[in-house]
Each structure stands twice: as C-alpha cells, then as structure tokens.
Design an enzyme around this catalytic site. Structure first.
Site, short mmCIF file in Angstrom:
data_model
loop_
_atom_site.label_atom_id
_atom_site.label_comp_id
_atom_site.label_asym_id
_atom_site.label_seq_id
_atom_site.Cartn_x
_atom_site.Cartn_y
_atom_site.Cartn_z
N LYS A 11 0.85 -1.05 -0.04
CA LYS A 11 -0.04 0.07 0.09
C LYS A 11 0.88 1.22 0.01
CE LYS A 11 -4.04 -2.14 2.53
NZ LYS A 11 -4.96 -2.21 3.40
N TYR A 51 -12.25 -1.90 -3.84
CA TYR A 51 -12.78 -1.94 -2.57
C TYR A 51 -14.25 -1.85 -2.33
CZ TYR A 51 -8.38 -2.40 0.20
OH TYR A 51 -7.10 -2.71 0.56
N THR A 93 -5.14 -6.81 10.80
CA THR A 93 -5.37 -5.69 10.31
C THR A 93 -5.04 -4.42 10.96
OG1 THR A 93 -7.38 -6.66 9.41
CG2 THR A 93 -7.34 -4.39 9.26
N ARG A 104 2.76 -6.28 9.33
CA ARG A 104 2.09 -5.03 9.86
C ARG A 104 2.50 -4.93 11.40
NH1 ARG A 104 -3.71 -7.09 7.57
NH2 ARG A 104 -4.07 -5.72 5.93
N ASN A 114 -2.05 0.50 6.72
CA ASN A 114 -1.52 -1.05 7.35
C ASN A 114 -0.46 -1.57 6.11
OD1 ASN A 114 -3.69 -1.83 5.81
ND2 ASN A 114 -4.52 -2.80 7.47
N HIS A 117 -2.16 -5.34 1.73
CA HIS A 117 -3.56 -6.11 1.28
C HIS A 117 -3.15 -7.62 1.03
CE1 HIS A 117 -7.48 -7.26 -0.15
NE2 HIS A 117 -6.54 -7.73 -1.30
N GLU A 128 -9.83 -10.81 -7.60
CA GLU A 128 -8.80 -9.73 -7.39
C GLU A 128 -7.62 -9.84 -8.35
OE1 GLU A 128 -10.02 -8.83 -2.65
OE2 GLU A 128 -7.80 -9.52 -3.02
#
Ligand code: RTP
Ligand code: MG
Length: 140
Positions: A11, A51, A93, A104, A114, A117, A128
């Site tokens: 991310k 999302y 998460t 994480r 975080n 994904h 996905e």
C-alpha cells in the site's frame, strides 16, 4: 495442502517509505513466490471499485483516498496454502494486534495505513487477480 495464488498489494504508506523490498523479502522468506508484479498509481475511482465490498463501511472514503495517494505494488503470490500463509505473514489488520515479526507489526502506521492487502478466500483471490492481471502476466 493445495498450491494457491493470492493477490497482494503493497500500500501507499509502504511504497512511500521505500519498504517494497523489505516486504517482498518477508513473502519470499515464508516460501511464497512472486509470479506477477507491477507498480501502479490507482485513481480514487479504481480504488473504490477494488474495495467496493466495503462501500457501506464508515472508513470507505478514507480508504479509497489513501489507496490513491501514492503508488502501490500489486503482486500475485503463489505457494501451498498461499491465501492463509500471506495473511499470516501480513499480521492482523490493526498493527496493535499484529503478531511480532509480521509485516504489519513491523511496518504499519495505523489500522488504515497498514502497509499491505491480501485476498481473504479463493473466490476473492481469483476476482482480485483478474482485476489487476491478465493470464499472460502470470509467470510461475
Ligand atoms: P485488506 O483487505 O486490506 O487485506 O485488510 P484486512 O482484510 O485485514 O481488513 P478489511 O477488514 O478487509 O479492511 C480493508 C482495509 O480497510 C482499512 N480499514 N480501515 N479505519 C478503520 O477502522 C479501518 N478498518 C479497516 C484497512 O486499510 C484495511 O486493511
Ligand atoms: Mg480484507
């Protein structure tokens, strides 16, 4: 256990801090293989489409804005039980709840920012992967 493929996203909070290599190292150390990889900059609309399942959640707007705030690295990871293994390597998460040594726990800034994904089931993994990659781009 069967060989699976799962979709991973590194991310914006992680690409911005030059953590791509450190995160890929965690995947590879766990036995997962990178079979597709590209760096892209999502638009807010593309992030929203990816999302869409979270559209009713209070954090949806913030999440789409964050995912479009800087480049991401989207990858397909392959291995025995890859979906669960990737989620194990990512950690919970919320980084406050993530087990020591997980991505994480080591790198995430907050529950929203975080760092990674990972797909959560075989059906979502297939959807996905198809969202980001054509069959020709998957090189085992
Ligand atoms: P992901 O889908 O990104 O792999 O993460 P996940 O399964 O662990 O978490 P999920 O419940 O699917 O939430 C998707 C992403 O939304 C952001 N989020 N923000 N502010 C908040 O309370 C909150 N909760 C979730 C996170 O970026 C989370 O990864
Ligand atoms: Mg999720």
């Amino acid at each position: 256990m069967a060989v699976e493929r799962t979709l991973s996203i590194i991310k914006p909070d992680a690409t911005e801090r030059n953590l791509t290599g450190a995160i890929v190292a965690k995947f590879e150390e766990s036995g997962l293989r990178v079979v597709a990889s590209k760096r892209i900059h999502l638009t807010p609309a593309q992030a929203g489409q990816f999302y869409a399942v979270h559209a009713e959640r209070p954090f949806y707007g913030e999440l789409c804005e964050f995912m479009a705030s800087a480049p991401v690295v989207v990858q397909v990871l392959e291995g025995e039980g890859a979906i669960a293994k990737n989620r194990e390597v990512m950690g919970a998460t919320n980084p406050a709840d993530a087990a020591p040594g997980t991505i994480r726990a080591e790198f995430a800034k907050s529950v929203g920012e975080n760092s990674v994904h990972g797909s959560d089931a075989p059906e979502t993994a297939a959807e996905e992967i198809a969202f980001f990659f054509s069959g020709l781009e998957l090189v085992g």
